[in-house]
Design a protein around this motif. Sequence first.
Motif, PDB file in Angstrom:
ATOM      1  N   ASP A  74       0.797  -1.226   0.000  1.00 34.69           N
ATOM      2  CA  ASP A  74       0.000   0.000   0.000  1.00 34.69           C
ATOM      3  C   ASP A  74       0.828   1.273   0.000  1.00 34.69           C
ATOM      4  O   ASP A  74       0.488   2.242  -0.682  1.00 34.69           O
ATOM      5  CB  ASP A  74      -0.938   0.015   1.212  1.00 34.69           C
ATOM      6  N   GLY A  75       1.895   1.305   0.774  1.00 32.06           N
ATOM      7  CA  GLY A  75       2.695   2.512   0.899  1.00 32.06           C
ATOM      8  C   GLY A  75       3.890   2.607  -0.034  1.00 32.06           C
ATOM      9  O   GLY A  75       4.684   3.543   0.084  1.00 32.06           O
ATOM     10  N   TYR A  76       4.010   1.672  -0.953  1.00 29.48           N
ATOM     11  CA  TYR A  76       5.161   1.622  -1.847  1.00 29.48           C
ATOM     12  C   TYR A  76       4.836   2.057  -3.262  1.00 29.48           C
ATOM     13  O   TYR A  76       3.736   1.819  -3.768  1.00 29.48           O
ATOM     14  CB  TYR A  76       5.710   0.192  -1.928  1.00 29.48           C
ATOM     15  N   ALA A  77       5.813   2.662  -3.906  1.00 25.73           N
ATOM     16  CA  ALA A  77       5.797   2.756  -5.351  1.00 25.73           C
ATOM     17  C   ALA A  77       6.435   1.486  -5.893  1.00 25.73           C
ATOM     18  O   ALA A  77       7.380   0.955  -5.301  1.00 25.73           O
ATOM     19  CB  ALA A  77       6.578   3.981  -5.828  1.00 25.73           C
ATOM     20  N   ILE A  78       5.916   0.989  -7.010  1.00 24.68           N
ATOM     21  CA  ILE A  78       6.400  -0.239  -7.611  1.00 24.68           C
ATOM     22  C   ILE A  78       6.867   0.031  -9.029  1.00 24.68           C
ATOM     23  O   ILE A  78       6.193   0.730  -9.786  1.00 24.68           O
ATOM     24  CB  ILE A  78       5.311  -1.328  -7.645  1.00 24.68           C
ATOM     25  N   GLY A  79       8.003  -0.532  -9.382  1.00 22.56           N
ATOM     26  CA  GLY A  79       8.516  -0.378 -10.728  1.00 22.56           C
ATOM     27  C   GLY A  79       8.727  -1.717 -11.400  1.00 22.56           C
ATOM     28  O   GLY A  79       8.973  -2.731 -10.742  1.00 22.56           O
ATOM     29  N   TRP A  80       8.592  -1.724 -12.724  1.00 21.33           N
ATOM     30  CA  TRP A  80       8.979  -2.862 -13.550  1.00 21.33           C
ATOM     31  C   TRP A  80      10.229  -2.483 -14.328  1.00 21.33           C
ATOM     32  O   TRP A  80      10.313  -1.378 -14.899  1.00 21.33           O
ATOM     33  CB  TRP A  80       7.863  -3.267 -14.510  1.00 21.33           C
ATOM     34  N   PHE A  81      11.168  -3.403 -14.364  1.00 19.15           N
ATOM     35  CA  PHE A  81      12.442  -3.198 -15.041  1.00 19.15           C
ATOM     36  C   PHE A  81      12.752  -4.420 -15.891  1.00 19.15           C
ATOM     37  O   PHE A  81      12.189  -5.490 -15.696  1.00 19.15           O
ATOM     38  CB  PHE A  81      13.560  -2.963 -14.018  1.00 19.15           C
ATOM     39  N   ARG A  82      13.662  -4.269 -16.826  1.00 18.12           N
ATOM     40  CA  ARG A  82      14.077  -5.409 -17.626  1.00 18.12           C
ATOM     41  C   ARG A  82      15.559  -5.315 -17.949  1.00 18.12           C
ATOM     42  O   ARG A  82      16.131  -4.226 -18.002  1.00 18.12           O
ATOM     43  CB  ARG A  82      13.257  -5.513 -18.914  1.00 18.12           C
ATOM     44  N   GLN A  83      16.153  -6.479 -18.165  1.00 21.03           N
ATOM     45  CA  GLN A  83      17.569  -6.544 -18.489  1.00 21.03           C
ATOM     46  C   GLN A  83      17.810  -7.660 -19.497  1.00 21.03           C
ATOM     47  O   GLN A  83      17.530  -8.824 -19.224  1.00 21.03           O
ATOM     48  CB  GLN A  83      18.412  -6.771 -17.238  1.00 21.03           C
ATOM     49  N   ALA A  84      18.323  -7.285 -20.649  1.00 18.40           N
ATOM     50  CA  ALA A  84      18.699  -8.240 -21.676  1.00 18.40           C
ATOM     51  C   ALA A  84      20.179  -8.580 -21.526  1.00 18.40           C
ATOM     52  O   ALA A  84      20.952  -7.783 -20.981  1.00 18.40           O
ATOM     53  CB  ALA A  84      18.423  -7.660 -23.059  1.00 18.40           C
ATOM     54  N   THR A 128       2.657   4.622  -8.515  1.00 21.91           N
ATOM     55  CA  THR A 128       2.698   5.123  -7.150  1.00 21.91           C
ATOM     56  C   THR A 128       1.686   4.386  -6.283  1.00 21.91           C
ATOM     57  O   THR A 128       0.872   3.595  -6.766  1.00 21.91           O
ATOM     58  CB  THR A 128       2.393   6.625  -7.103  1.00 21.91           C
ATOM     59  N   SER A 129       1.733   4.653  -4.982  1.00 27.15           N
ATOM     60  CA  SER A 129       0.792   4.031  -4.062  1.00 27.15           C
ATOM     61  C   SER A 129      -0.644   4.434  -4.358  1.00 27.15           C
ATOM     62  O   SER A 129      -1.572   3.708  -4.009  1.00 27.15           O
ATOM     63  CB  SER A 129       1.146   4.383  -2.618  1.00 27.15           C
ATOM     64  N   SER A 130      -0.836   5.580  -5.001  1.00 25.41           N
ATOM     65  CA  SER A 130      -2.170   6.058  -5.331  1.00 25.41           C
ATOM     66  C   SER A 130      -2.585   5.744  -6.764  1.00 25.41           C
ATOM     67  O   SER A 130      -3.678   6.105  -7.176  1.00 25.41           O
ATOM     68  CB  SER A 130      -2.271   7.564  -5.087  1.00 25.41           C
ATOM     69  N   GLY A 131      -1.704   5.082  -7.529  1.00 24.55           N
ATOM     70  CA  GLY A 131      -2.069   4.640  -8.860  1.00 24.55           C
ATOM     71  C   GLY A 131      -1.550   5.473 -10.014  1.00 24.55           C
ATOM     72  O   GLY A 131      -1.841   5.159 -11.179  1.00 24.55           O
ATOM     73  N   GLY A 132      -0.803   6.529  -9.749  1.00 24.19           N
ATOM     74  CA  GLY A 132      -0.215   7.301 -10.817  1.00 24.19           C
ATOM     75  C   GLY A 132       0.917   6.534 -11.479  1.00 24.19           C
ATOM     76  O   GLY A 132       1.703   5.868 -10.805  1.00 24.19           O
ATOM     77  N   THR A 133       1.020   6.615 -12.798  1.00 22.96           N
ATOM     78  CA  THR A 133       2.016   5.833 -13.528  1.00 22.96           C
ATOM     79  C   THR A 133       2.966   6.716 -14.320  1.00 22.96           C
ATOM     80  O   THR A 133       2.613   7.818 -14.748  1.00 22.96           O
ATOM     81  CB  THR A 133       1.353   4.835 -14.488  1.00 22.96           C
ATOM     82  N   THR A 134       4.172   6.203 -14.524  1.00 20.81           N
ATOM     83  CA  THR A 134       5.191   6.864 -15.321  1.00 20.81           C
ATOM     84  C   THR A 134       5.841   5.827 -16.216  1.00 20.81           C
ATOM     85  O   THR A 134       6.203   4.744 -15.758  1.00 20.81           O
ATOM     86  CB  THR A 134       6.264   7.517 -14.440  1.00 20.81           C
ATOM     87  N   ASN A 135       6.002   6.145 -17.481  1.00 16.53           N
ATOM     88  CA  ASN A 135       6.681   5.250 -18.411  1.00 16.53           C
ATOM     89  C   ASN A 135       8.181   5.479 -18.376  1.00 16.53           C
ATOM     90  O   ASN A 135       8.646   6.605 -18.181  1.00 16.53           O
ATOM     91  CB  ASN A 135       6.176   5.457 -19.832  1.00 16.53           C
ATOM     92  N   GLY A 136       8.927   4.398 -18.566  1.00 16.14           N
ATOM     93  CA  GLY A 136      10.375   4.494 -18.640  1.00 16.14           C
ATOM     94  C   GLY A 136      10.819   4.438 -20.081  1.00 16.14           C
ATOM     95  O   GLY A 136      10.905   5.462 -20.762  1.00 16.14           O
ATOM     96  N   ALA A 137      11.076   3.246 -20.579  1.00 21.79           N
ATOM     97  CA  ALA A 137      11.515   3.067 -21.960  1.00 21.79           C
ATOM     98  C   ALA A 137      10.464   3.555 -22.937  1.00 21.79           C
ATOM     99  O   ALA A 137       9.305   3.134 -22.890  1.00 21.79           O
ATOM    100  CB  ALA A 137      11.843   1.608 -22.219  1.00 21.79           C
ATOM    101  N   ASP A 138      10.872   4.420 -23.840  1.00 19.60           N
ATOM    102  CA  ASP A 138       9.946   4.953 -24.828  1.00 19.60           C
ATOM    103  C   ASP A 138       9.444   3.863 -25.769  1.00 19.60           C
ATOM    104  O   ASP A 138       8.351   3.971 -26.327  1.00 19.60           O
ATOM    105  CB  ASP A 138      10.626   6.070 -25.619  1.00 19.60           C
ATOM    106  N   SER A 139      10.236   2.806 -25.938  1.00 15.96           N
ATOM    107  CA  SER A 139       9.872   1.742 -26.861  1.00 15.96           C
ATOM    108  C   SER A 139       8.647   0.945 -26.428  1.00 15.96           C
ATOM    109  O   SER A 139       8.062   0.232 -27.240  1.00 15.96           O
ATOM    110  CB  SER A 139      11.062   0.793 -27.059  1.00 15.96           C
ATOM    111  N   VAL A 140       8.254   1.043 -25.153  1.00 16.33           N
ATOM    112  CA  VAL A 140       7.105   0.280 -24.673  1.00 16.33           C
ATOM    113  C   VAL A 140       5.847   1.128 -24.566  1.00 16.33           C
ATOM    114  O   VAL A 140       4.769   0.604 -24.251  1.00 16.33           O
ATOM    115  CB  VAL A 140       7.388  -0.392 -23.314  1.00 16.33           C
ATOM    116  N   LYS A 141       5.963   2.408 -24.828  1.00 15.76           N
ATOM    117  CA  LYS A 141       4.823   3.310 -24.721  1.00 15.76           C
ATOM    118  C   LYS A 141       3.696   2.848 -25.640  1.00 15.76           C
ATOM    119  O   LYS A 141       3.901   2.583 -26.816  1.00 15.76           O
ATOM    120  CB  LYS A 141       5.241   4.733 -25.066  1.00 15.76           C
TER     121      LYS A 141
END
Length: 128
Positions: free
Chosen positions: A30-40, A52-65
Amino acid sequence: QLQLVESGGGLVQPGGSLRLSCAASGSTLDGYAIGWFRQAPGKEREGVSCITSSGGTTNGADSVKGRFTISRDNAKNTVYLQMNDLKAEDTAVYYCAAGRRITWFGVCVPAPAKYDYWGQGTQVTVSS
Protein backbone atom coordinates in the motif's frame (compact mmCIF):
# COMPACT_ATOMS: atom_id res chain seq x y z
CA GLN A 1 10.67 -8.11 5.43
CA LEU A 2 9.13 -7.34 2.07
CA GLN A 3 9.61 -10.03 -0.57
CA LEU A 4 8.60 -9.84 -4.22
CA VAL A 5 8.09 -12.72 -6.63
CA GLU A 6 7.52 -12.27 -10.37
CA SER A 7 5.61 -14.73 -12.51
CA GLY A 8 3.95 -14.94 -15.91
CA GLY A 9 6.95 -14.91 -18.19
CA GLY A 10 7.52 -17.38 -20.99
CA LEU A 11 7.94 -17.82 -24.72
CA VAL A 12 5.64 -15.85 -26.99
CA GLN A 13 5.57 -15.07 -30.70
CA PRO A 14 5.97 -11.51 -31.99
CA GLY A 15 2.68 -9.67 -31.73
CA GLY A 16 1.55 -11.75 -28.78
CA SER A 17 0.72 -10.72 -25.23
CA LEU A 18 1.74 -11.62 -21.71
CA ARG A 19 0.71 -10.42 -18.28
CA LEU A 20 3.39 -10.43 -15.63
CA SER A 21 2.53 -10.51 -11.94
CA CYS A 22 4.51 -9.28 -8.95
CA ALA A 23 3.24 -10.80 -5.72
CA ALA A 24 4.35 -9.36 -2.39
CA SER A 25 4.68 -11.04 0.98
CA GLY A 26 5.99 -10.02 4.38
CA SER A 27 4.39 -6.59 4.08
CA THR A 28 1.63 -4.84 2.17
CA LEU A 29 2.40 -2.79 -0.92
CA ASP A 30 0.00 0.00 0.00
CA GLY A 31 2.70 2.51 0.90
CA TYR A 32 5.16 1.62 -1.85
CA ALA A 33 5.80 2.76 -5.35
CA ILE A 34 6.40 -0.24 -7.61
CA GLY A 35 8.52 -0.38 -10.73
CA TRP A 36 8.98 -2.86 -13.55
CA PHE A 37 12.44 -3.20 -15.04
CA ARG A 38 14.08 -5.41 -17.63
CA GLN A 39 17.57 -6.54 -18.49
CA ALA A 40 18.70 -8.24 -21.68
CA PRO A 41 22.01 -10.14 -21.89
CA GLY A 42 24.93 -7.75 -22.20
CA LYS A 43 22.78 -4.69 -21.56
CA GLU A 44 22.11 -2.50 -18.57
CA ARG A 45 18.94 -2.78 -16.54
CA GLU A 46 16.34 -0.30 -17.75
CA GLY A 47 13.14 0.98 -16.27
CA VAL A 48 9.92 0.01 -18.01
CA SER A 49 7.34 1.81 -15.89
CA CYS A 50 6.35 2.54 -12.32
CA ILE A 51 3.20 3.11 -10.32
CA THR A 52 2.70 5.12 -7.15
CA SER A 53 0.79 4.03 -4.06
CA SER A 54 -2.17 6.06 -5.33
CA GLY A 55 -2.07 4.64 -8.86
CA GLY A 56 -0.21 7.30 -10.82
CA THR A 57 2.02 5.83 -13.53
CA THR A 58 5.19 6.86 -15.32
CA ASN A 59 6.68 5.25 -18.41
CA GLY A 60 10.38 4.49 -18.64
CA ALA A 61 11.52 3.07 -21.96
CA ASP A 62 9.95 4.95 -24.83
CA SER A 63 9.87 1.74 -26.86
CA VAL A 64 7.10 0.28 -24.67
CA LYS A 65 4.82 3.31 -24.72
CA GLY A 66 1.35 2.33 -25.84
CA ARG A 67 2.10 -1.39 -25.55
CA PHE A 68 2.81 -2.00 -21.86
CA THR A 69 0.54 -1.05 -18.97
CA ILE A 70 1.33 -1.22 -15.27
CA SER A 71 -1.42 -1.63 -12.69
CA ARG A 72 -1.85 -2.64 -9.07
CA ASP A 73 -4.40 -4.43 -6.94
CA ASN A 74 -3.69 -3.59 -3.33
CA ALA A 75 -6.36 -6.00 -2.11
CA LYS A 76 -4.36 -8.83 -3.68
CA ASN A 77 -1.01 -7.26 -2.77
CA THR A 78 -0.02 -7.66 -6.41
CA VAL A 79 1.24 -5.47 -9.25
CA TYR A 80 0.86 -6.35 -12.92
CA LEU A 81 2.51 -5.55 -16.21
CA GLN A 82 0.31 -6.14 -19.23
CA MET A 83 2.47 -6.49 -22.34
CA ASN A 84 0.84 -6.34 -25.77
CA ASP A 85 2.20 -6.44 -29.31
CA LEU A 86 5.43 -7.97 -28.10
CA LYS A 87 8.54 -7.60 -30.21
CA ALA A 88 11.80 -9.55 -30.34
CA GLU A 89 13.60 -6.63 -28.71
CA ASP A 90 11.38 -7.02 -25.64
CA THR A 91 13.21 -10.25 -24.80
CA ALA A 92 14.74 -9.86 -21.33
CA VAL A 93 14.48 -10.83 -17.71
CA TYR A 94 11.76 -8.70 -16.15
CA TYR A 95 11.97 -7.58 -12.53
CA CYS A 96 9.63 -5.81 -10.18
CA ALA A 97 10.89 -3.62 -7.37
CA ALA A 98 9.49 -1.51 -4.54
CA GLY A 99 10.53 1.59 -2.65
CA ARG A 100 9.13 4.17 -0.25
CA ARG A 101 11.27 7.20 -1.07
CA ILE A 102 10.46 7.39 -4.76
CA THR A 103 7.21 9.26 -5.15
CA TRP A 104 7.33 13.05 -4.97
CA PHE A 105 4.33 15.20 -5.79
CA GLY A 106 2.46 12.13 -6.99
CA VAL A 107 5.10 11.11 -9.52
CA CYS A 108 7.36 8.05 -9.52
CA VAL A 109 10.53 7.49 -11.53
CA PRO A 110 11.46 4.05 -12.94
CA ALA A 111 15.14 4.40 -12.12
CA PRO A 112 16.70 1.18 -10.73
CA ALA A 113 18.90 2.93 -8.16
CA LYS A 114 15.87 4.40 -6.41
CA TYR A 115 14.28 1.04 -5.52
CA ASP A 116 15.11 -0.96 -2.39
CA TYR A 117 13.37 -4.32 -2.73
CA TRP A 118 13.69 -6.57 -5.77
CA GLY A 119 12.27 -9.82 -7.03
CA GLN A 120 14.33 -12.51 -8.74
CA GLY A 121 12.94 -11.86 -12.20
CA THR A 122 10.97 -13.77 -14.81
CA GLN A 123 12.20 -14.53 -18.33
CA VAL A 124 10.29 -13.18 -21.30
CA THR A 125 11.34 -14.47 -24.71
CA VAL A 126 9.74 -13.15 -27.89
CA SER A 127 10.61 -15.31 -30.88
CA SER A 128 9.04 -17.02 -33.86
